[in-house]
Design a protein around this motif. Structure first.
Motif, mmCIF file in Angstrom:
data_model
loop_
_atom_site.group_PDB
_atom_site.id
_atom_site.type_symbol
_atom_site.label_atom_id
_atom_site.label_comp_id
_atom_site.label_asym_id
_atom_site.label_seq_id
_atom_site.Cartn_x
_atom_site.Cartn_y
_atom_site.Cartn_z
ATOM 1 N N PRO A 1 -0.246 1.812 -12.849
ATOM 2 C CA PRO A 1 -1.366 2.101 -11.943
ATOM 3 C C PRO A 1 -0.889 2.826 -10.686
ATOM 4 C CG PRO A 1 -1.363 -0.206 -12.626
ATOM 5 C CD PRO A 1 -0.064 0.371 -13.077
ATOM 6 N N LEU B 1 -2.486 4.299 -7.012
ATOM 7 C CA LEU B 1 -3.565 4.517 -6.057
ATOM 8 C C LEU B 1 -3.101 5.584 -5.078
ATOM 9 C CD1 LEU B 1 -6.295 4.042 -4.860
ATOM 10 C CD2 LEU B 1 -5.440 1.972 -3.737
ATOM 11 N N TRP C 1 -10.061 -1.206 -11.284
ATOM 12 C CA TRP C 1 -10.565 -0.135 -10.396
ATOM 13 C C TRP C 1 -12.099 -0.111 -10.295
ATOM 14 C CZ3 TRP C 1 -6.452 0.518 -7.924
ATOM 15 C CH2 TRP C 1 -5.256 1.057 -8.408
ATOM 16 N N PHE D 1 -14.753 2.467 -6.225
ATOM 17 C CA PHE D 1 -14.331 3.598 -7.053
ATOM 18 C C PHE D 1 -15.363 3.861 -8.142
ATOM 19 C CE2 PHE D 1 -10.181 1.774 -5.644
ATOM 20 C CZ PHE D 1 -9.812 2.836 -4.830
ATOM 21 N N ALA E 1 -6.346 6.020 -9.428
ATOM 22 C CA ALA E 1 -7.507 6.023 -8.535
ATOM 23 C C ALA E 1 -7.107 6.719 -7.238
ATOM 24 C CB ALA E 1 -7.978 4.598 -8.263
ATOM 25 N N ALA F 1 -5.265 -1.667 -13.564
ATOM 26 C CA ALA F 1 -6.025 -0.457 -13.894
ATOM 27 C C ALA F 1 -7.460 -0.793 -14.316
ATOM 28 C CB ALA F 1 -5.315 0.316 -15.003
ATOM 29 N N ARG G 1 -10.350 7.700 -10.998
ATOM 30 C CA ARG G 1 -11.330 6.871 -10.297
ATOM 31 C C ARG G 1 -11.324 7.286 -8.828
ATOM 32 N NH1 ARG G 1 -14.380 3.838 -14.062
ATOM 33 N NH2 ARG G 1 -12.985 3.272 -15.771
ATOM 34 N N ASP H 1 -7.581 6.191 -16.842
ATOM 35 C CA ASP H 1 -7.967 4.920 -16.229
ATOM 36 C C ASP H 1 -6.872 4.370 -15.325
ATOM 37 O OD1 ASP H 1 -10.497 4.724 -17.467
ATOM 38 O OD2 ASP H 1 -9.564 4.011 -19.322
ATOM 39 N N VAL I 1 -13.586 -2.810 -7.791
ATOM 40 C CA VAL I 1 -13.110 -2.926 -6.408
ATOM 41 C C VAL I 1 -14.279 -2.813 -5.434
ATOM 42 C CG1 VAL I 1 -11.859 -1.642 -4.604
ATOM 43 C CG2 VAL I 1 -10.747 -2.114 -6.805
#
Length: 361
Positions: A102, A104, A312, A326, A122, A309, A335, A119, A315
């Protein structure tokens, strides 16, 4: 000190800390990340385990960033955070997607952060197409229809120029592109006169050639009425003011802050100012919000990468600049927080350390 004994929950942080990366942006991004980690640990960490950053310098190098993602994945980090430069973030996102790690992304705005929908990734920063369209609306509202862009070759600058050209063309504006591989900064002035441009946008690196272009235009009597703009945000940082002095004022740029910070944002601003020994940029807030989101996900879903993941879409986090959620945005493969607050601001000529809000999106 990097612990690998499982006593801490680790997040890999990608940050430009050396040249040719934008070091000042990297310093602000890291300050935000570190402050948020401190706040998380002061409030119990992640289910009693301390949160820890494992920082890697990308130096604005996509290959170096991809190698760092590989290394951080091997070290066992739960997720990745950070990066400022769009082309570097794209390399990191591509690698993170391939590894199932993941990521971000804090600050990079390039729409195509990944080639295919994913996926695993983000993003907090607004997509370039969204922010730069708001900037184009500002130009039109200020009466600018003939716009020149001084551009260097890069996916990021080319993408920005395309957004501006498309948005302005449909509203009666024109964009003339000046290739900075072929023009000296002084020659830009003749091109502006010849094209009767009323605005020049800097789609170039900082400090050079941006600083030299600004100085050349400011000193040319023929161009006294020409507005200089920098949608990518170069004037946000103190280094800009130090390099240009009064010449660096009245150059509008995009900034991702609300008109007024709420209680959390105000508290974080004070702490960031103390940590940085200067006013924090919006990039520092992006860093803080990145860790705030990841800590929330880690607390609610644990440190398993796949579960992070999967979290997301669920959130809902109170960030320093608003409520963060997201979603899937058409044309964006990751995302996306749609959307952070966006302003067009400049440095006040009467007081260059003060910012004036000219337009809000």
């Amino acid at each position: 000190m990097e612990r690998t004994d499982g006593s801490s929950v680790q997040i890999g942080a990608l940050v430009p800390l050396t040249r040719p990366g934008w070091v000042e942006a990297g310093r602000h991004l890291l300050a935000g990340l570190e402050l948020a980690v401190r706040d998380v640990n002061d409030t119990g960490g992640i289910a009693g385990r301390p949160l820890e950053l494992v920082v890697r310098d990308t130096a604005a190098d996509p290959q170096r960033a991809a190698a760092a993602v590989d290394e951080l994945a091997r070290l066992g980090v739960a997720a990745l955070a950070g990066e400022y430069h769009s082309v570097v973030a794209r390399a990191a996102a591509t690698r993170a997607d391939a590894l199932g790690l993941p990521f971000l992304c804090s600050s990079a705005v390039l729409d195509a952060l990944t080639e295919q929908p994913t996926d695993w990734v983000a993003r907090l920063a607004p997509a370039q197409s969204h922010g730069w369209r708001i900037y184009a609306d500002f130009l039109l509202g200020a009466g600018h229809r003939r716009i020149a862009v001084a551009a260097e070759p890069s996916v990021y600058w080319a993408s920005g120029a395309r957004v501006l050209r498309d948005h302005l063309a449909s509203r009666g504006g024109t964009v003339v592109e000046l290739d900075m591989r072929a023009l000296a900064p002084a020659a830009v002035c003749d091109e502006l006169v010849g094209n009767r441009a009323t605005a020049l946008l800097l789609l170039v690196g900082h400090p050079e050639p941006a600083v030299s272009i600004v100085k050349s235009v400011r000193r040319d009597q023929r161009l006294a009425e020409v507005m200089i703009g920098a949608p990518a945000g170069q004037p946000e940082f103190a280094e800009w003011a130090r390099s240009l002095g009064d010449d660096g004022a009245a150059i509008p740029f995009l900034r991702y802050l609300p008109e007024r910070l709420g209680p959390l944002g105000a508290r974080v601003e004070t702490a960031l100012r103390e940590r940085l020994a200067e006013a924090p940029s919006f990039v520092a807030f992006e860093g803080y919000d990145t860790v705030a989101v990841l800590a929330d996900v880690l607390r609610s879903h644990g440190a398993d990468r796949a579960r992070i993941a999967e979290a997301w879409p669920h959130v809902v986090v109170a960030g320093t600049r608003g409520r963060i959620r997201f979603s899937r945005v058409p044309g964006i493969g990751v995302r996306q927080w749609a959307w952070p607050p966006i302003q067009v601001v400049d440095r006040d000529p009467a007081e260059p350390d003060r910012f004036r809000v000219l337009h809000a999106g």
